[in-house]
Scaffold this active site. Sequence first.
Site, PDB file in Angstrom:
ATOM      1  CE  LYS A   1      -5.915   2.156   6.947  1.00  0.00           C
ATOM      2  NZ  LYS A   1      -4.988   3.395   5.961  1.00  0.00           N
TER       3      LYS A   1
ATOM      4  CD  GLU B   1      -2.651   1.115   3.068  1.00  0.00           C
ATOM      5  OE1 GLU B   1      -2.973   0.573   3.110  1.00  0.00           O
ATOM      6  OE2 GLU B   1      -3.005   2.416   3.235  1.00  0.00           O
TER       7      GLU B   1
ATOM      8  NE  ARG C   1      -0.250   9.082   5.675  1.00  0.00           N
ATOM      9  CZ  ARG C   1      -0.216   8.668   6.780  1.00  0.00           C
ATOM     10  NH1 ARG C   1       1.114   9.985   7.286  1.00  0.00           N
ATOM     11  NH2 ARG C   1      -0.892   8.425   7.650  1.00  0.00           N
TER      12      ARG C   1
HETATM   13  O1  ELE Z   1      -2.403   6.956   5.429  1.00  0.00           O
HETATM   14  C1  ELE Z   1      -2.958   6.329   5.446  1.00  0.00           C
HETATM   15  O2  ELE Z   1      -4.677   6.197   4.904  1.00  0.00           O
HETATM   16  C2  ELE Z   1      -3.435   5.613   6.578  1.00  0.00           C
HETATM   17  O3  ELE Z   1      -3.440   4.243   6.464  1.00  0.00           O
HETATM   18  C3  ELE Z   1      -2.348   5.997   8.033  1.00  0.00           C
HETATM   19  C4  ELE Z   1      -1.334   5.559   8.537  1.00  0.00           C
HETATM   20  O4  ELE Z   1      -0.528   5.377   7.190  1.00  0.00           O
HETATM   21  C5  ELE Z   1      -1.325   3.841   8.784  1.00  0.00           C
HETATM   22  O5  ELE Z   1      -2.089   3.528   9.590  1.00  0.00           O
HETATM   23  C6  ELE Z   1      -0.329   3.331   8.825  1.00  0.00           C
HETATM   24  O6  ELE Z   1      -0.097   3.506  10.409  1.00  0.00           O
HETATM   25  P1  ELE Z   1       1.295   2.858  11.240  1.00  0.00           P
HETATM   26  O7  ELE Z   1       1.538   1.461  10.688  1.00  0.00           O
HETATM   27  O8  ELE Z   1       1.207   3.214  12.532  1.00  0.00           O
HETATM   28  O9  ELE Z   1       2.275   3.573  10.915  1.00  0.00           O
END
Ligand code: ELE
Length: 204
Positions: free
Chosen positions: A128, A41, A45
Site C-alpha cells: 500500500k 477492506e 477501527r
Molecule cells: O485505516 C487504515 O489503515 C487506512 O487505510 C486509512 C484510511 O482508512 C484510508 O486511507 C482511507 O482513506 P480515504 O479514502 O482518504 O478515506
Amino acid sequence: MSNPEAVMKLAPVIPVLVINDVAYAVPIAQALVAGGLPALEVTLRTPCALDVIRAMKQVPGAVVGAGTVLNPRDLDAALEAGAEFIVSPGLTADLGKAAIAAGVPFLPGTANASDIMLGLDLGLTRFKFFPAEASGGIKALSAIAAPFGMAKFCPTGGITPETAPNWLALDAVLCVGGSWMIPKGEPDVAKIEAAARQAAGLRG
Ligand SMILES: O=C(O)C(=O)C[C@H](O)[C@H](O)COP(=O)(O)O
C-alpha cells in the site's frame, strides 16, 4: 487466493470501510459486490469490525480483508474472524514476518524508500502507498517507485473518483484504495452500488 496481486487485480478500487454498526455489514457488502467491487477492506477501527468481517463473508462473491492491522495480535484476531487479506498502514518486521508465516495476502503500508526496503528484505513486493495524497501524491510515488521496479502499489488516502484514474495510469500501481463509495451513517445501498459501479469502471 494466496498472493496479494490476485486481490489487487480483482477490481481497480479496494473500498476501505469504517463500519460502526454490524447491521450495515451485509447490505454494504452486497451493494459493493453488485457494483463490481469484490475486495472489501474492513478497517479494525471500530469495536464491531471483526463481527463485520464475519458478516460480510456470508455475502457471495465478497473477498473480505482486514485493514488497520497494526501488529501480530491484530493479525491473529483478523485471521480468526476469517479475513482473506490483510492491509496495514505501515510495516514492522514483526507484523511482516507474522503475515508471511500465516500465508495470507498482505499489503503493508509504505510511504518512503526505507519502508519499501524493509518489505523487500522480508520478501514482500506488493505494498500500500499510504497516505497517498498527503505523502506527496503521484509525483512522490513515481519518484519513490522508480528504483524498485519489482514493487507494485495500492495507493490509499485522499484519493477521489476524479484523481483515481491518474493513479491507475502509473505502471507501479495495480489498484487504489478509497472510502468515497461509502458515506458515514445508514447505508443508501442504491447510491453505494452506483458509486461502486463507477469505481469498478475506472481505468488508468
Ligand atoms: O485505516 C487504515 O489503515 C487506512 O487505510 C486509512 C484510511 O482508512 C484510508 O486511507 C482511507 O482513506 P480515504 O479514502 O482518504 O478515506
